[in-house]
Design a protein around this motif. Structure first.
Motif, PDB file in Angstrom:
ATOM      1  N   THR A 191       0.873  -1.173   0.000  1.00 45.85           N
ATOM      2  CA  THR A 191       0.000   0.000   0.000  1.00 45.85           C
ATOM      3  C   THR A 191       0.902   1.213   0.000  1.00 45.85           C
ATOM      4  O   THR A 191       2.037   1.122   0.438  1.00 45.85           O
ATOM      5  N   VAL A 226      -4.222   1.132  -2.738  1.00 43.54           N
ATOM      6  CA  VAL A 226      -4.054  -0.314  -2.627  1.00 43.54           C
ATOM      7  C   VAL A 226      -3.484  -0.865  -3.926  1.00 43.54           C
ATOM      8  O   VAL A 226      -3.920  -0.491  -5.011  1.00 43.54           O
ATOM      9  N   ILE A 342      -3.431  -7.063   1.263  1.00 41.86           N
ATOM     10  CA  ILE A 342      -2.426  -6.082   1.680  1.00 41.86           C
ATOM     11  C   ILE A 342      -1.996  -6.299   3.113  1.00 41.86           C
ATOM     12  O   ILE A 342      -1.105  -5.626   3.609  1.00 41.86           O
TER      13      ILE A 342
END
Lengths: 402, 488
Positions: A191, A226, A342
């Motif tokens: 991220t 993201v 993530i």
């Protein structure tokens, strides 16, 4: 005597040879790049460099009084663009003290790995600068905005990022090396924080922007971007950003508000203790997530009786529920909307069940991650109410209502 | 060796001839009845009062009482009112006593002379030390008078085992040198070696204890291997540790042997204060040692080779300050450093009354003006200021100057190869220090070789009541310093 002469000769030869190893440079011949921006236009990279030590004004030598300047260069590769800048700049570019690198959205969408190489290969760069995505703006414009509280936009962004990351958790102070690490680690997707320009770029470029008490153009940190591998998928909301940072242990404090009766209660969360465990019971990937933290009431506007331990327990339970819901929602977004892990849950599987993970590695993000079942346990300790025992409203309107 | 003649007038003439009819030779002839007495003295080193009031007075009385005595020479020798009296027969002896402030009494017809001490005090008296001041502790200091100096030591150590052995060094100056040591603590081999070395010196004159330095030290080094001090308490402390001290006539500086590197970061004040507080001062001195050696070199190295080591915010302000400075960083530091040394040298030589002028000009040159003129950057001024101040933390001038040399070496290496150069210079310094030794004791003792027990007074100082043994590296005799049981 002969011995001594030999020694001196030997020392001189060795020492003068060493100078080749290290580069002798006087500071005034360096153009100190504190901010770097990378855009792409018509197949060419546009690299912007923010030079910090551009001019010495009169006899003053304070940092605050030095001016900054942005040079722009074009090239088919980043290095070529640097050479293009060298033609403009009288001094040699020096990226050892780079603080922030701003990357254009379009590059982030498909080729962030192509521009990553130069910054990590160069022995000069320190790799602990911050990387941000310029959201809805050209990256170079971010460098151009003059900022009131710090001397350069780069300083402004890095300080802002550090503080926001520590005290709010909405943005994250991810350094370049950490970004590259998450890019390369199995079972985790990176991220990146993003930055926005509020107002007109034209106004922001002028020094006059600073003369007003309310500058027309400002920089504002935005939510997390993201990625799936090296591809930018989109941005999460503020609440989700915060949760991602908490779960990834990138923040020490956070705010959380809940609705209580007809008003809001705002909590200050700290001392996060998060344990993540994965299991493959019955072939079904499951995540056990334990979340515990301390909370303090920051703001409260109800007439509830705070001396009553039951009410406090109620509030605490509400907070637990809210956090649990937020965690579910955040993980849910990444599972369904982005299909990108993530948090690195995949990496946990990779560590615990390497055989299993190697089989499904290619389809983890796309297919399996979606089906990961969550087992979340939230345990928040509402520790203190701040400096006030009761709420002001209750003190004012009497204790008649409950 | 020419014998003293029997005729007084002849003796007078010979002495005058020996000394080229110097103006300060005074003679007097007393004739009474059958006796003829000659009195001879050097006015410049003798006390007129003592001669007129006491000596001549007592001679006259004796002559009166022994009008008919045949052997007036012996009567005088036995009955004169004086503590120090001797009989001399040769001219060289006679002259030696004369220049030492003695008065010679000659009797007609006898080829001998009686010498009586009538020295005038040609010194400034005991004053407070000007080079080694102390906040807490004795204020007296050595003077140019060796007898007074011995007295200052004797006053403190009343042990019969405190020996002072006297030697005469210097063909012309005939300077008295006293080797002082406590015989049942100090290593006798060291004393012997020292005496041998001193006896070998054949020089025309020794004017100060500093003259002896090069004879007692065979290794080439800028680091001092003997401590010279003005403070009697420091000397007595050294004697009690088993060291040997060297007092030289006409020098207020007493040399202490053997002296190690670590002794230069100690001060005699340390032992009179609480050890916890002293330890902070000691820490500062060690810090000062490192600062004065490393700061300018590290500055040059970081600025010109390794700028990535500077923190972000500092970096930009330093870079902006360097803007417009015409010299490379190394030259800039050298210019400032040499200017400082010039000022210091000036300050040393100039009478105090002119000192103010220097400090005003110095402040201007080193400070604002140089920066405003754009010759140097403000940061360089700070660096040189820190270096110079830290370098002056040590009371021994030889140490300060040795560090000054090495600072230049560090700067040289730093300017040709950056941080690597600083490290190389550091290794050179360490190697150099570990090759040095005094009287067989390595200079870096008690660190290399490591003496664990002696660490109680190396860098950190332990409470005085806990240091019970003497350091082992000077002497192995009589180890116990303190017998004291701690009460609970």
């Amino acid at each position: 005597m002969k011995k001594k002469f030999c020694f001196v000769l030997f020392a001189t030869i060795i020492l003068t040879c060493f100078t080749g190893c290290y580069n002798y440079r006087e500071l005034e011949n360096l153009a100190i790049v504190t901010g770097l921006s990378i855009d792409k236009k018509d197949g060419e990279y546009i690299v912007g460099t923010l030079i910090a030590n551009s001019k010495k004004q009169e006899a003053s030598s304070k940092e605050g009084q030095s001016q900054s300047i942005v040079y722009e260069g074009r090239g088919k590769s980043i290095m070529e663009a640097f050479y293009d800048i060298d033609l403009e700049s009288p001094k040699q570019l020096y990226i050892g003290h780079l603080t922030v690198a701003i990357i254009d959205e379009s590059i982030a969408k498909n080729e962030i790995e192509k521009i990553s190489d130069i910054l990590i290969r160069s022995p000069e760069s320190r790799k602990n600068f911050y990387v941000l995505i310029a959201k809805d703006a050209k990256a170079i414009d971010v460098l151009k905005i003059t900022t009131p509280l710090e001397s350069f936009p780069s300083q402004n962004i890095s300080m802002n990022l550090k503080n926001t990351s520590t005290y709010q958790g909405i943005s994250t102070d991810l350094t370049y090396s950490e970004f590259i690490a998450s890019l390369l680690t199995t079972g985790i997707n990176p991220t990146l924080p993003s930055v926005q320009i509020i107002g007109e770029v034209k106004n922001g470029e002028q020094q006059s922007n600073l003369e007003s008490t309310n500058p027309k153009t400002k920089l504002k940190l935005s939510t997390l971007a993201v990625f799936k591998d090296a591809e930018l998928l989109g941005y999460v909301t503020e609440e989700e950003s915060k949760m991602i940072n908490i779960l990834n242990k990138r923040t020490s404090y956070a705010m959380q508000s809940i609705k209580y009766k007809d008003s809001q209660i705002v909590f200050h969360l700290s001392d996060f203790k998060i344990t993540k465990k994965v299991s493959l019971a019955k072939g079904k990937p499951t995540l056990f997530l334990n979340f515990s933290s301390k909370a303090a009431i920051n703001e409260i506007n109800t007439d509830a009786n705070l001396s009553d331990p039951n009410i406090i327990a109620d509030i605490n339970e509400l907070l637990n529920q809210k956090i649990k819901q937020e965690i579910k929602k955040t993980i849910g977004t990444t599972q369904n909307k982005f299909q990108s892990d993530i948090f690195g849950f995949g990496n946990l599987f990779y560590q615990k069940y390497p055989n299993y993970f190697s089989k499904i590695e290619t389809k983890w993000d796309k297919d399996i991650y979606k089906t990961l079942s969550l087992n979340i346990n939230v345990n928040i300790d509402l520790e203190t109410k701040g400096s006030l025992e009761q709420t002001i409203r209750r003190e004012m309107y009497g204790k008649t209502t409950k | 060796m020419k014998k003293i003649e029997k005729n007084i007038d002849k003796v007078f003439l010979t002495i005058q001839k020996m000394n080229g009819k110097s103006s300060d030779i005074k003679k007097r002839k007393i004739e009474q009845d059958q006796h003829q007495i000659g009195i001879l003295f050097l006015q410049s080193v003798s006390s007129d009062d003592k001669i007129s009031d006491i000596l001549i007075h007592s001679i006259m009385e004796l002559l009166e009482q022994n009008k008919n005595s045949k052997d007036i020479f012996h009567t005088l020798y036995n009955s004169l009112y004086n503590g120090t009296i001797a009989e001399v027969t040769t001219y060289s002896e006679l002259f030696y006593y004369l220049v030492n402030g003695f008065t010679a009494i000659l009797v007609e017809g006898i080829g001998k002379a009686i010498v009586v001490e009538t020295k005038s005090t040609l010194d400034r008296g005991i004053q407070e030390s000007s080079t080694e001041t102390s906040l807490r502790g004795p204020k007296d200091s050595f003077t140019e008078n060796i007898v007074v100096n011995l007295g200052l030591i004797r006053k403190r150590i009343k042990d019969p085992n405190l020996y002072f052995e006297e030697l005469l060094v210097g063909r012309r100056s005939k300077s008295k040198i006293n080797i002082g040591y406590i015989s049942d603590i100090a290593d006798n081999n060291h004393v012997k070696k020292l005496k041998e070395k001193l006896n070998k010196i054949d020089i025309d004159g020794i004017l100060d204890s500093g003259n002896l330095r090069s004879f007692l030290n065979s290794q080439k080094s800028s680091f001092p291997k003997m401590l010279s001090t003005e403070r009697p308490d420091l000397v007595c402390g050294a004697l009690l540790e088993g060291k040997i001290v060297l007092l030289v006539e006409n020098s207020p500086y007493v040399l202490i042997f053997p002296t190690l590197f670590v002794d230069f970061i100690h001060s005699s004040d340390d032992y009179y204060q609480k050890s916890q507080n002293v330890n902070f001062s000691r820490f500062l001195r060690v810090l000062g040692l490192f600062l004065t050696l490393f700061v300018p070199a590290a500055y040059i190295a970081i600025m010109t080779y390794n700028p990535e080591m500077i923190p972000d915010k500092l970096f930009i302000s330093v870079a902006v300050q360097r803007e417009g400075v015409p010299f490379p960083t190394a030259i800039e530091i050298l210019i400032l450093g040499i200017t400082f040394e010039l000022l210091r040298e000036c300050d040393l030589r100039m009478p105090t009354k002119m000192g103010t002028a220097i400090s005003v000009v110095g402040g201007l040159v080193l400070g604002d003006a140089a920066v405003n003129a754009g010759i140097v950057s403000p940061f360089a001024v700070i660096i040189v200021a820190i270096t110079s101040v830290a370098g002056l933390l040590f009371s021994d001038i030889d140490m300060i100057n040795a560090l000054r040399w090495w600072r230049l070496i560090f700067i040289f290496f730093a300017s040709i190869c950056g941080m690597i150069g600083v490290v190389i210079a550091g290794i050179l310094l360490l190697t150099h220090l570990s090759t040095l030794e005094t009287f067989g004791v390595p200079y870096l003792t008690p660190f290399a070789p490591l003496y664990y027990q002696e660490q109680n007074d190396a860098i950190l100082l332990q409470e005085n009541s806990k240091i019970k043994k003497r350091p082992r590296y000077f002497t192995t005799k009589n180890k116990t310093r303190l017998n004291w049981e701690e009460k609970s």
